[in-house]
Design an enzyme around this catalytic site. Structure first.
Site, PDB file in Angstrom:
ATOM      1  N   VAL A 222       0.812  -1.223   0.000  1.00 50.80           N
ATOM      2  CA  VAL A 222       0.000   0.000   0.000  1.00 50.80           C
ATOM      3  C   VAL A 222       0.839   1.263   0.000  1.00 50.80           C
ATOM      4  CG1 VAL A 222      -1.944  -1.147   1.147  1.00 50.80           C
ATOM      5  CG2 VAL A 222      -0.244   0.070   2.530  1.00 50.80           C
TER       6      VAL A 222
ATOM      7  N   TYR B 141       1.840   6.787  15.183  1.00 47.37           N
ATOM      8  CA  TYR B 141       0.553   6.147  14.897  1.00 47.37           C
ATOM      9  C   TYR B 141      -0.586   7.155  15.030  1.00 47.37           C
ATOM     10  CZ  TYR B 141      -3.037   2.475  15.098  1.00 47.37           C
ATOM     11  OH  TYR B 141      -4.121   1.667  14.855  1.00 47.37           O
TER      12      TYR B 141
END
Length: 263
Positions: free
Chosen positions: A74, A168
């Site tokens: 991805v 994150y």
């Protein structure tokens, strides 16, 4: 020039039968559960991952569903192009995209001062650049065919300050912001784009944590347990099947964690 009004579907007629879904991260965890759920509802599912998705495809086919494995990194635009071309060649189009693939930083401390540049780049490339590249790859085809739906996986870390999740949190916060902007941009083309912010879900990422850490994660939710991948998959299916008047949302599926006070 104004676009025509969106059609008003009858929710009683909502179905995924015959639609074509591309699901990333489909080798395990939330991605696998999402692929299985969409196939069970009648979609043809492209199970995409950098890992082997043969087990996911076998499970779907054993249950009578339609699936194929698709390799994708991805982080790479060329890989997305090849994956979408593969799906269109096999199924004719892409109606639905679930951007599930993601990583956490395991290379260094995940704080602003403790992060390495390499760790930051890896998380941002997978968790934020990946969904952007995925949307960029499928939206032109969705526009051409008259519409489509996309669900991006964000995180509770996008909504609350959580320890040791700097890269994150940045990536998943970016997913929520990008979802809002893209929803605004492409609604006139009948492309509906939403995000889900899971709480702590019992996936292979948690395989090495201690029982004490597992319990602490469970206790953070008002529903005092870890979430199951299938519970996130059910919300993806809802957005795809019935969410005809929903776009630009980041919807928490978190056992009540996002509304919990400091006690």
């Amino acid at each position: 020039m104004t676009s025509p009004e969106s059609p008003v579907p009858d929710p009683r007629d909502a179905t995924l039968a015959g639609s074509v879904a591309l699901v990333t991260g489909a080798a395990q965890g939330i991605g696998r559960a999402t692929a299985v759920r969409l196939a069970a509802e009648g979609a043809h599912v492209a199970c995409a991952d950098i890992r082997d998705t043969a087990d996911t495809v076998k499970q779907i086919e054993a249950d009578g569903g339609s699936a194929r494995g698709v390799w994708v990194d991805v982080r790479r635009a060329d890989a997305w192009s090849e994956a979408v071309d593969d799906v269109v060649a096999a199924f004719g189009r892409v109606d639905l995209l679930a951007n599930v693939a993601g990583v956490v930083n395991l290379q260094s401390e995940d704080t602003v001062t403790g992060l390495t540049e390499e760790a930051w780049d890896e998380v941002i490339a997978t968790d934020l650049k990946g969904p952007w590249l995925g949307m960029r790859a499928v939206i032109p085809g969705m526009i051409e065919q008259g519409g489509g739906r996309i669900v991006n996986i964000s995180s509770l870390a996008a909504l609350r300050g959580l320890p040791n999740l700097a890269s994150y949190s940045a990536a998943k916060g970016g997913v929520a912001a990008l979802t809002r902007q893209a929803a605004f941009e492409y609604a006139r083309h009948h492309v509906l784009i939403n995000a889900i912010a899971p709480g702590t879900i019992d996936t292979p990422i948690l395989a090495d944590i201690t029982p004490e850490m597992r319990q602490a994660n469970a206790d953070a939710h008002l529903v005092r347990r870890l979430g199951r991948p299938e519970e996130i998959a059910s919300m993806v299916a809802y957005f795809f099947r019935e969410g005809a008047f929903l776009t630009g949302l980041t919807y928490p599926v978190d056992g009540g964690w996002s509304v919990k006070g400091n006690f």
